[in-house]
Design a protein around this motif. Structure first.
Motif, PDB file in Angstrom:
ATOM      1  N   GLU A 143       1.038  -1.246  -0.083  1.00 30.94           N
ATOM      2  CA  GLU A 143      -0.121  -0.248   0.075  1.00 30.94           C
ATOM      3  C   GLU A 143       0.925   1.124  -0.056  1.00 30.94           C
ATOM      4  O   GLU A 143       1.866   1.236   0.748  1.00 30.94           O
ATOM      5  N   VAL A 144       0.687   2.004  -0.901  1.00 30.61           N
ATOM      6  CA  VAL A 144       1.560   3.505  -1.160  1.00 30.61           C
ATOM      7  C   VAL A 144       0.702   4.474  -0.959  1.00 30.61           C
ATOM      8  O   VAL A 144      -0.236   4.508  -1.620  1.00 30.61           O
ATOM      9  N   LYS A 173     -21.015 -12.355   5.633  1.00 27.37           N
ATOM     10  CA  LYS A 173     -20.739 -13.923   6.147  1.00 27.37           C
ATOM     11  C   LYS A 173     -19.311 -14.223   6.503  1.00 27.37           C
ATOM     12  O   LYS A 173     -19.430 -15.136   7.396  1.00 27.37           O
ATOM     13  N   ALA A 174     -18.379 -13.536   6.100  1.00 30.61           N
ATOM     14  CA  ALA A 174     -17.006 -14.128   6.359  1.00 30.61           C
ATOM     15  C   ALA A 174     -16.159 -12.915   6.015  1.00 30.61           C
ATOM     16  O   ALA A 174     -16.284 -11.976   5.317  1.00 30.61           O
ATOM     17  N   ILE A 175     -15.081 -13.005   6.816  1.00 31.33           N
ATOM     18  CA  ILE A 175     -13.915 -11.881   6.724  1.00 31.33           C
ATOM     19  C   ILE A 175     -12.817 -12.707   6.807  1.00 31.33           C
ATOM     20  O   ILE A 175     -12.431 -13.388   7.822  1.00 31.33           O
ATOM     21  N   GLU A 176     -11.848 -12.474   5.937  1.00 28.22           N
ATOM     22  CA  GLU A 176     -10.337 -13.104   5.806  1.00 28.22           C
ATOM     23  C   GLU A 176      -9.236 -11.972   5.964  1.00 28.22           C
ATOM     24  O   GLU A 176      -9.432 -11.333   4.787  1.00 28.22           O
ATOM     25  N   VAL A 177      -8.569 -11.926   6.956  1.00 30.33           N
ATOM     26  CA  VAL A 177      -7.601 -10.726   7.076  1.00 30.33           C
ATOM     27  C   VAL A 177      -6.248 -11.177   6.791  1.00 30.33           C
ATOM     28  O   VAL A 177      -5.719 -12.063   7.018  1.00 30.33           O
ATOM     29  N   ALA A 236     -15.606  -9.592  -1.916  1.00 29.69           N
ATOM     30  CA  ALA A 236     -14.873  -8.236  -2.134  1.00 29.69           C
ATOM     31  C   ALA A 236     -13.473  -8.305  -1.520  1.00 29.69           C
ATOM     32  O   ALA A 236     -13.393  -8.884  -0.434  1.00 29.69           O
ATOM     33  N   VAL A 237     -12.583  -7.989  -2.241  1.00 33.30           N
ATOM     34  CA  VAL A 237     -11.239  -7.790  -1.736  1.00 33.30           C
ATOM     35  C   VAL A 237     -11.004  -6.204  -1.359  1.00 33.30           C
ATOM     36  O   VAL A 237     -11.030  -5.513  -2.298  1.00 33.30           O
ATOM     37  N   ILE A 238     -10.987  -5.842  -0.172  1.00 32.67           N
ATOM     38  CA  ILE A 238     -10.575  -4.460   0.080  1.00 32.67           C
ATOM     39  C   ILE A 238      -9.390  -4.398   1.143  1.00 32.67           C
ATOM     40  O   ILE A 238      -8.715  -5.166   1.427  1.00 32.67           O
ATOM     41  N   THR A 239      -8.991  -3.150   1.334  1.00 30.04           N
ATOM     42  CA  THR A 239      -7.631  -2.947   2.187  1.00 30.04           C
ATOM     43  C   THR A 239      -8.055  -3.309   3.792  1.00 30.04           C
ATOM     44  O   THR A 239      -9.278  -2.860   3.970  1.00 30.04           O
ATOM     45  N   LYS A 240      -7.252  -3.862   4.360  1.00 28.85           N
ATOM     46  CA  LYS A 240      -7.462  -3.720   5.836  1.00 28.85           C
ATOM     47  C   LYS A 240      -7.694  -2.672   6.581  1.00 28.85           C
ATOM     48  O   LYS A 240      -8.607  -2.606   7.435  1.00 28.85           O
ATOM     49  N   THR A 250     -11.328  -2.015   6.011  1.00 28.26           N
ATOM     50  CA  THR A 250     -12.263  -2.958   6.887  1.00 28.26           C
ATOM     51  C   THR A 250     -12.302  -2.295   8.377  1.00 28.26           C
ATOM     52  O   THR A 250     -13.409  -2.418   8.920  1.00 28.26           O
ATOM     53  N   GLU A 251     -11.149  -1.717   8.763  1.00 24.33           N
ATOM     54  CA  GLU A 251     -11.076  -1.431  10.362  1.00 24.33           C
ATOM     55  C   GLU A 251     -11.697  -0.097  10.253  1.00 24.33           C
ATOM     56  O   GLU A 251     -12.649   0.134  11.227  1.00 24.33           O
ATOM     57  N   ARG A 252     -11.636   0.663   9.239  1.00 30.95           N
ATOM     58  CA  ARG A 252     -12.275   2.267   9.393  1.00 30.95           C
ATOM     59  C   ARG A 252     -13.836   2.057   9.213  1.00 30.95           C
ATOM     60  O   ARG A 252     -14.644   2.658   9.938  1.00 30.95           O
ATOM     61  N   LEU A 253     -14.439   1.022   8.421  1.00 31.65           N
ATOM     62  CA  LEU A 253     -15.767   0.884   8.401  1.00 31.65           C
ATOM     63  C   LEU A 253     -16.422   0.031   9.577  1.00 31.65           C
ATOM     64  O   LEU A 253     -17.489  -0.302   9.674  1.00 31.65           O
TER      65      LEU A 253
END
Lengths: 69, 69, 69, 69, 69, 69
Positions: free
Chosen positions: C24-25, E14-18, E37-41, E44-47
């Motif tokens: 991540e940049v 349903k599931a979250i894989e970090v 969905a693949v989003i940044t970690k 995930t934390e911010r939301l």
């Protein structure tokens, strides 16, 4: 300019189809191997793209999928 | 299954790099022409991808950019 | 190299977070305006990116959405 | 609505170019810094976008590339 | 915030894989219909995403392909 | 063909809007749940898409965002 996109394939422009906003550009990157790009008409004009010219197809690795038969 | 993605390039898997969520897969689609994909680890396992196997790189035309020197 | 991507924003690298496959940049492209990119670790190394360096955020127009309040 | 997309840049709409399916929207997100989006014509109408209005350019981090000179 | 992305599908996580940089989030948007969905970690934390919560899968129309059998 | 894209949602084509380069295709993937795709006109013709036909919406996980209210 060097870009992070992992995929930069050199080729020759085979066809250009112009729409109102977008343009479809077909590049041959190896004998019989073509890649089609849809880019804005403005970019097509800015880069001066035309059939027969050398150009690169550039693709970010996260935009490439893998399939098997 | 036939897909709308305009670009389907047949190749051989040259390398696979596995991360926690994503995997990087390198395909040779023509002699000396490689395409790198980043896909989820789950997809890599589901498709049974491994080095040496035949596979396709699939790219939507709107994800392809064009560059010139 | 000139690329069709419509958006090329000059900035300074503020942070780099390295994962197994991706990095991540974060770039500051104007005072208080930051853009975050997720690119492969291999690209980060190939470009020699590090905090404090000048770099460009490059985005294809078809990957930009518009929102209103 | 709060969205996972890491990049939300506030700006002013500078130009709108309408096509049959897509629309090109140019936002100024800082003095002299513009971002161009290509979105569907239907979204442009649904959001009521017009030149001079405030809007946000929204980009997913995985769609941002990094380049150096 | 109203966004130009045409696709906003309400569902339940349903599931979250970090991973180190990215997180994989699985939403059920209709009985038996899941979207991953693949989003940044960081997002995930911010939301504050967690299994069982209501959330939306958001997809830009230009990122959707169509396939037939 | 089996593809790495994590999301393959079966549906029925509800509407097709044709432009010069691109086409907008709306699929209903569950009662009241629609997904809109923008694909090239050439792909629409190649796949023989028409209103009422069964088709799949295919989306790569890295192109899906998550939002909360």
């Amino acid at each position: 300019m060097k870009i992070s996109a992992r995929n930069t394939l050199k080729g020759t422009i085979k066809a250009i189809e112009v729409g109102a906003v977008n343009t479809e550009v077909v590049l041959e990157v190896a004998p019989g191997v073509e890649i089609t790009a849809v880019i804005t008409k403005a970019s097509t004009e800015r880069l001066g793209l035309s059939v027969g010219k050398e150009a690169y197809a550039v693709v970010k690795a996260s935009d490439v999928m893998v399939a098997i038969e």
